[in-house]
Scaffold this active site. Structure first.
Site, short mmCIF file in Angstrom:
data_model
loop_
_atom_site.label_atom_id
_atom_site.label_comp_id
_atom_site.label_asym_id
_atom_site.label_seq_id
_atom_site.Cartn_x
_atom_site.Cartn_y
_atom_site.Cartn_z
N SER A 38 3.09 85.27 6.38
CA SER A 38 4.55 84.55 6.45
C SER A 38 5.55 85.37 6.47
O SER A 38 5.37 86.35 5.27
CB SER A 38 4.65 83.03 6.16
OG SER A 38 6.10 82.89 6.08
N TYR B 271 4.00 78.36 -1.76
CA TYR B 271 3.86 78.74 -0.17
C TYR B 271 3.87 80.44 -0.08
O TYR B 271 3.11 81.12 0.29
CB TYR B 271 4.81 78.39 0.57
CG TYR B 271 4.54 78.71 2.21
CD1 TYR B 271 3.47 77.95 2.76
CD2 TYR B 271 5.69 79.29 2.89
CE1 TYR B 271 3.13 78.39 4.13
CE2 TYR B 271 5.09 79.53 4.15
CZ TYR B 271 4.08 79.12 4.82
OH TYR B 271 3.76 79.45 6.20
N1 LIG Z 1 5.87 77.22 11.85
C1 LIG Z 1 6.30 78.32 11.22
O1 LIG Z 1 7.41 78.64 11.13
C2 LIG Z 1 5.22 79.21 10.45
C3 LIG Z 1 5.95 80.52 10.18
C4 LIG Z 1 4.94 81.33 9.46
C5 LIG Z 1 3.80 80.96 9.36
N2 LIG Z 1 3.24 79.76 9.52
C6 LIG Z 1 1.43 79.42 9.49
O2 LIG Z 1 1.18 79.31 10.58
C7 LIG Z 1 -0.12 78.29 10.25
C8 LIG Z 1 0.06 77.25 11.41
O3 LIG Z 1 1.46 76.53 11.24
P1 LIG Z 1 1.81 75.61 12.13
O4 LIG Z 1 3.41 75.82 12.28
O5 LIG Z 1 0.94 75.67 13.50
O6 LIG Z 1 1.54 74.14 11.50
P2 LIG Z 1 0.94 72.87 12.11
O7 LIG Z 1 1.21 71.96 10.61
O8 LIG Z 1 1.68 72.35 13.29
O9 LIG Z 1 -0.52 72.97 12.22
C9 LIG Z 1 -1.34 73.16 10.69
C10 LIG Z 1 -2.58 72.59 11.21
O10 LIG Z 1 -3.66 72.94 10.11
C11 LIG Z 1 -4.41 71.88 9.72
N3 LIG Z 1 -4.63 71.61 8.39
C12 LIG Z 1 -4.01 71.66 7.62
N4 LIG Z 1 -4.52 71.63 6.13
C13 LIG Z 1 -5.98 71.83 6.64
C14 LIG Z 1 -7.07 71.92 5.97
N5 LIG Z 1 -7.20 71.69 4.37
N6 LIG Z 1 -8.25 72.17 6.70
C15 LIG Z 1 -8.14 72.50 7.86
N7 LIG Z 1 -7.28 72.39 8.65
C16 LIG Z 1 -6.07 72.02 7.98
C17 LIG Z 1 -3.59 70.76 10.42
O11 LIG Z 1 -4.23 69.53 10.40
C18 LIG Z 1 -2.84 71.17 11.47
O12 LIG Z 1 -3.70 71.07 12.60
C19 LIG Z 1 0.12 78.21 8.82
O13 LIG Z 1 -0.81 78.67 8.22
C20 LIG Z 1 1.72 78.36 8.57
O14 LIG Z 1 1.75 78.52 7.02
C21 LIG Z 1 4.13 79.02 10.15
#
Ligand SMILES: NC(=O)c1ccc[n+]([C@@H]2O[C@H](COP(=O)([O-])OP(=O)(O)OC[C@H]3O[C@@H](n4cnc5c(N)ncnc54)[C@H](O)[C@@H]3O)[C@@H](O)[C@H]2O)c1
Length: 258
Positions: free
Chosen positions: A149, A164
């Site tokens: 991230s 995080y």
């Molecule tokens: N959305 C953003 O702005 C952003 C920015 C940078 C990085 N990210 C990263 O991208 C990834 C996806 O984020 P997103 O925004 O799609 O989030 P989201 O919350 O929409 O999706 C996350 C998914 O991970 C699953 N999950 C959570 N804990 C888990 C576990 N212990 N085992 C298996 N699955 C698990 C959830 O059920 C969900 O389906 C994450 O790693 C997040 O940190 C997101």
């Protein structure tokens, strides 16, 4: 594209508006068979059905807690059984997308919170990669994508505070080290570092005003779509991306340049 049909395994691929599901859908559109793994097993199965219906691809779903070794082993065993039975082609790509964030200021964090955020984001990537890697090594070809991230690079954001940032920074070191170990094995390991992406990960912790303030700091003038990120994840999994090793691709619309 890859020249041989293979399976892409995507963790955290159940959330309907999430990056993981978008990546799984894009892998399927690009000719991969797909495995959807998620903590929310019913949602994983629903996502798999939706992706199969949209693309005609072979899609398998299974529950997983990426932070729990027996759960990771059970998910791996289930995928391996599908491959052994000829219902899925061999695994060729692993996208470690599952993650959670935490907006809690440092002095208010508990050890439990710290451990949980590190466990899902960092240890989860370690456990899932360790489970699937031997098959990639045996095949002599593989693509591993990890999820960092912009928070790791710039020292946090509005929603991702210290645990995080630490977890997502761990992913960068993990990616570089594993990339060096695996280069000769025909396997690439690369990270993506998105900025703000329009998903539900911040649900309940944000307001329209806050979202506008975040967007105003992005030169491209909008937050990333999940497909902006999915496109990079699937491209990193192609033959064409075979000379990228241990790198981090920023997907932040110019919000953080370094
Ligand atoms: N959305 C953003 O702005 C952003 C920015 C940078 C990085 N990210 C990263 O991208 C990834 C996806 O984020 P997103 O925004 O799609 O989030 P989201 O919350 O929409 O999706 C996350 C998914 O991970 C699953 N999950 C959570 N804990 C888990 C576990 N212990 N085992 C298996 N699955 C698990 C959830 O059920 C969900 O389906 C994450 O790693 C997040 O940190 C997101």
């Amino acid at each position: 594209m890859t020249s041989i049909q293979r399976t892409a395994v995507v963790t955290g691929a159940a959330a309907p508006r999430g990056i993981g599901k978008a990546a799984a859908l894009r892998y399927a559109r690009e000719g991969w068979a797909v495995v959807v793994l998620d903590l929310d097993e019913p949602a994983a199965k629903a996502a798999a059905e939706d992706i199969a219906a949209q693309t005609g691809a072979t899609v398998f779903a299974h529950g997983i807690d990426v932070a729990d070794e027996p759960s990771v082993q059970a998910a791996y065993d289930a995928v391996r059984a599908e491959v052994a039975a000829g219902r899925l082609p061999a695994v060729g790509a692993l996208a470690n997308i599952a993650g959670i964030t935490s907006p809690v200021p440092f002095l208010e964090t508990t050890l439990d919170l710290w451990n949980k955020v590190l466990a899902v984001n960092a240890t989860g990537t370690y456990l899932v990669t360790k489970a699937f890697l031997p098959d990639l090594i045996e095949a002599g070809w593989g693509r591993i994508v990890t999820m960092s991230s912009v928070s790791a690079q710039q020292g946090g954001g509005v929603f991702g505070k210290t645990p995080y940032c630490a977890a997502k920074a761990a992913i960068l070191g993990f990616t570089k080290s594993l990339a060096k170990e695996l280069g000769a094995a025909g396997i690439t390991v690369n990270a993506v570092a998105p900025g703000a992406v329009d998903t539900d990960i911040r649900a309940g912790a944000t307001t329209p005003e806050l979202e506008d303030a975040i967007t105003s700091g992005i030169p491209i003038g909008r937050q990333a779509t999940v497909d902006d990120v999915a496109a990079v994840i699937t491209w990193l999994s192609t033959d064409d991306a075979g000379y990228l090793q241990g790198t981090t691709i920023d997907i932040n619309g110019g919000a953080f340049l370094h």
